[in-house]
Design a protein around this motif. Structure first.
Motif: not given
Length: 192
Positions: A13, A15, A31, A55
């Motif tokens: 993930v 960001r 992230a 995200q």
């Protein structure tokens, strides 16, 4: 045929955070790294979007463990906070929404991998690895890591003498011979 390498399937993930900065309006960062699930599919997708951040999920990364990199895993586990290392790059072209994605390229648990990527001046971020991943990695390290045998240091007395420039030097324990510049009392009026 050799047995398959130990591996985990993960998703990353990333960001995208809005900055109040005219030179760099957005900043990308890692992230988290999460276990991959089939429901994630195979294509990146937007998970969340607000005015200040986004995200993005990037699924389908295999994190394999290699026996010849056991030292890199050991170094990670020896750190105060063992972590995932994620190597990522910006897209060459903007997407349909006009901005570029920061795409993960590789995910690793090895300090050596992270070091190689950083030496190549690539983007590398890290996040803490969860307990079960650290335990899984520790089993591998316990099985395959062999510390380099310490080489016996030579006693200082056996080291070659060098001057401050690194050139060979010698020390004489005999009396100095001539070259003193001054005449001795015997040499001046002497025998004769």
């Amino acid at each position: 045929m050799s047995p398959p390498r130990p591996s985990l399937s993960v998703a990353v993930v990333m960001r995208r955070e809005h900055l109040n900065n005219r030179w760099q309006p957005w900043r990308w960062s890692l992230a988290e790294v999460v276990p991959h699930e089939d429901a994630f599919g195979t294509a990146p997708r937007l998970l969340r979007q607000t005015e200040s951040d986004e995200q993005w999920l990037f699924p389908g990364f295999a994190v394999e463990l290699f026996r010849d990199d056991a030292e890199g895993y050991h170094l990670n586990l020896s750190a105060p906070q063992p972590c995932w290392f994620v190597h990522w790059r910006m897209d060459e072209e903007p997407g349909a929404d006009g901005h570029q994605l920061a795409r993960p390229v590789d995910v690793s648990l090895s300090y050596h991998d992270a070091g190689r990527w950083l030496d190549a001046q690539e983007n590398v971020d890290q996040v803490p690895a969860p307990g079960p991943v650290r335990e899984w990695l520790q089993v591998f390290v316990d099985t395959h890591y062999q510390p380099e045998p310490r080489r016996r240091r030579r006693p200082e007395s056996f080291r070659p003498l060098t001057d401050r420039f690194g050139n060979p030097a010698s020390i004489s324990t005999g009396k100095s011979r001539g070259g003193g510049g001054g005449a001795s009392a015997e040499g001046e009026g002497g025998h004769g």
